[in-house]
Design a protein around this motif. Structure first.
Motif, short mmCIF file in Angstrom:
data_model
loop_
_atom_site.label_atom_id
_atom_site.label_comp_id
_atom_site.label_asym_id
_atom_site.label_seq_id
_atom_site.Cartn_x
_atom_site.Cartn_y
_atom_site.Cartn_z
N VAL A 166 31.15 17.21 6.03
CA VAL A 166 31.21 17.10 4.58
C VAL A 166 30.67 18.39 3.94
N ALA A 167 29.55 18.88 4.47
CA ALA A 167 29.00 20.14 3.95
C ALA A 167 29.99 21.28 4.12
N HIS A 168 30.67 21.31 5.26
CA HIS A 168 31.67 22.36 5.51
C HIS A 168 32.84 22.24 4.53
N ARG A 169 33.35 21.05 4.36
CA ARG A 169 34.53 20.86 3.51
C ARG A 169 34.23 21.18 2.06
N ARG A 170 32.99 20.92 1.62
CA ARG A 170 32.62 21.12 0.22
C ARG A 170 31.79 22.38 0.00
N GLY A 171 31.49 23.12 1.07
CA GLY A 171 30.71 24.36 0.93
C GLY A 171 29.27 24.12 0.53
N LEU A 172 28.65 23.08 1.08
CA LEU A 172 27.31 22.68 0.68
C LEU A 172 26.22 23.27 1.57
N ILE A 173 24.98 23.14 1.09
CA ILE A 173 23.79 23.64 1.78
C ILE A 173 23.22 22.54 2.68
N ILE A 174 22.71 22.96 3.83
CA ILE A 174 21.92 22.08 4.70
C ILE A 174 20.55 22.72 4.87
N MET A 175 19.51 22.05 4.40
CA MET A 175 18.14 22.54 4.56
C MET A 175 17.60 21.98 5.88
N MET A 176 17.45 22.86 6.87
CA MET A 176 17.15 22.43 8.22
C MET A 176 15.73 22.79 8.65
N HIS A 177 14.92 21.75 8.89
CA HIS A 177 13.61 21.89 9.51
C HIS A 177 13.79 21.56 10.99
N LEU A 178 13.79 22.57 11.82
CA LEU A 178 14.11 22.40 13.23
C LEU A 178 13.04 21.59 13.96
N SER A 179 13.46 20.95 15.02
CA SER A 179 12.54 20.24 15.90
C SER A 179 12.33 21.09 17.17
N LYS A 180 11.70 20.52 18.15
CA LYS A 180 11.39 21.07 19.47
C LYS A 180 10.17 21.99 19.41
N LYS A 181 9.43 22.04 20.51
CA LYS A 181 8.15 22.75 20.54
C LYS A 181 8.32 24.26 20.38
N ASP A 182 9.47 24.80 20.79
CA ASP A 182 9.72 26.23 20.61
C ASP A 182 10.54 26.52 19.36
N ALA A 183 10.84 25.48 18.57
CA ALA A 183 11.54 25.64 17.29
C ALA A 183 12.82 26.47 17.49
N ILE A 184 12.99 27.55 16.71
CA ILE A 184 14.21 28.34 16.85
C ILE A 184 14.21 29.14 18.15
N GLY A 185 13.09 29.22 18.83
CA GLY A 185 13.06 29.88 20.14
C GLY A 185 13.60 29.01 21.26
N ASP A 186 13.86 27.74 20.99
CA ASP A 186 14.39 26.83 22.00
C ASP A 186 15.88 27.13 22.22
N ARG A 187 16.28 27.22 23.47
CA ARG A 187 17.65 27.62 23.78
C ARG A 187 18.68 26.62 23.25
N GLN A 188 18.37 25.33 23.31
CA GLN A 188 19.33 24.35 22.77
C GLN A 188 19.49 24.52 21.27
N ASN A 189 18.39 24.75 20.55
CA ASN A 189 18.50 24.97 19.11
C ASN A 189 19.34 26.21 18.81
N ILE A 190 19.13 27.28 19.56
CA ILE A 190 19.93 28.50 19.36
C ILE A 190 21.40 28.21 19.59
N ASP A 191 21.70 27.59 20.74
CA ASP A 191 23.10 27.30 21.08
C ASP A 191 23.73 26.36 20.06
N ASP A 192 22.97 25.35 19.61
CA ASP A 192 23.51 24.42 18.62
C ASP A 192 23.79 25.12 17.30
N MET A 193 22.90 25.99 16.87
CA MET A 193 23.13 26.70 15.61
C MET A 193 24.37 27.57 15.71
N VAL A 194 24.53 28.29 16.79
CA VAL A 194 25.71 29.15 16.95
C VAL A 194 26.98 28.30 16.96
N ARG A 195 26.97 27.21 17.72
CA ARG A 195 28.16 26.36 17.82
C ARG A 195 28.50 25.72 16.47
#
Length: 347
Positions: A166-195
């Motif tokens: 829905v955000a993609h179709r309407r060009g909306l913002i997503i305010m993301m507070h990441l989870s995981k102990k390494d936050a944005i340093g976590d490899r899954q979070n990095i891969d998920d953001m890129v994907r």
């Protein structure tokens, strides 16, 4: 409205000596919470861990209260905001929270609101709410993860793809507070953001709290994967370490970074986030036993500690006045305008 906060001599010294010349006249704060304690529906909440923080002085975080706090902490500044409800744990009254934020933000046409969402909301429901209230995007939170694990959940466990679409179709913002102990340093979070950024290129992500990098190491690990993603921005809310700001500005580019206060209430509390090892924690007037007899032991506001960190990092990198005005205002306004117009973000 009278502000519940007042400046003491330490606060005034920090503002006058360090921050007054740094903070521009126009400010757009992209990370503010507007809420009522009544929207937390737990019948035992007044005996719980959130009562002292949210159920006393800050039980009614209204637009007028936010204005009053800004008038004290940033005197003479014109402030507008991107605001959203406080993500209370379940049971949270999402409907009341979202109706309240929409009504409060309506008093300032230059400001905007995001909708508090949980994974159980259908695409049709969130789209209908966007239409009804004029929300410019969504505020998910890790408390609502379908796995029940707020510490280690992946992004799509609390921001499912049917809402991202829905955000993609309407060009909306997503305010993301990441989870995981390494936050944005976590490899899954990095891969998920890129994907997710590649799959849904019109969704506009703001990674809160310097991508939850309260020290430099997490964003240093992730920056090379994120810096070329055209639909990702970052806010500085409640990060108090200048090395984290330095790593963010230099790693992804200051033109992708926006000021956020984390009011209400974090930015207007006395204390700061401190980092050590691969950890971070909030240090306040009431949770330490440090002997401060050798120095001026009074704490200032979290917002001031954050602004000091932003200032020091900007000074080290030699950021220009124009870059600083973009950090505090222009980048956010361009992003908000692009969502409202349905057009790409202006360079």
């Amino acid at each position: 409205m009278l502000s519940p906060i007042k400046l003491n001599a330490v606060d005034r010294r920090i503002w006058e000596e360090e921050l007054d010349e740094f903070v521009p006249q126009r400010v757009f704060d992209v990370h503010t919470h507007i809420y009522r304690w009544a929207f937390y529906s737990d019948p035992n909440k007044n005996g719980g861990p959130y009562h002292e923080l949210l159920g006393t002085n800050w039980a009614d975080a209204t637009w007028d209260l936010a204005n009053a706090c800004d008038a004290v902490l940033m005197p003479g500044r014109e402030v507008h905001r991107l605001s959203f409800p406080f993500p209370f744990p379940h049971p949270c009254d999402f409907a009341a929270s979202n109706e309240f934020i929409a009504a409060e933000v309506a008093s300032d046409p230059q400001s905007a609101a995001l909708m508090l969402v949980h994974p159980g909301m259908t695409a049709d429901h969130v789209e209908e709410q966007v239409e009804r209230h004029g929300f410019l995007g969504f505020k998910p939170y890790r408390f609502y993860a379908t796995s029940g694990d707020a510490v280690n959940c992946g992004i799509t466990e609390f921001m499912p793809e049917h809402q991202i679409e829905v955000a993609h179709r309407r060009g909306l913002i997503i305010m993301m507070h990441l989870s995981k102990k390494d936050a944005i340093g976590d490899r899954q979070n990095i891969d998920d953001m890129v994907r997710l950024c590649e799959k849904y290129p019109n969704a506009k992500w703001i990674l809160a709290h310097c991508a939850r990098s309260y020290s430099a190491w997490a964003i240093e690990r992730a920056a090379k994967y994120l810096r070329d993603l055209p639909n990702v921005w970052y806010d500085t809310s409640s990060v108090c370490e200048s090395d984290a700001m330095d790593a963010l500005y230099s790693g992804v580019g200051s033109e992708r970074v926006m000021y956020g206060s984390d009011d209400i209430p974090v930015g207007v509390l006395r204390g700061k986030y401190i980092a050590f090892g691969f950890a971070w924690a909030y240090l306040s007037e009431s949770n330490h036993s440090l002997n401060l007899s050798h120095c001026e032991g009074q704490m200032t506001f979290t917002r001031y500690e954050q602004l000091r960190a932003m200032h020091r990092a900007a000074r080290r990198l030699g950021m220009t006045r124009q870059q600083n005005e973009a950090l505090f205002h222009d980048t956010a306004v361009k992003l908000i305008d692009s969502v409202r117009s349905g057009q790409p973000v202006r360079a």
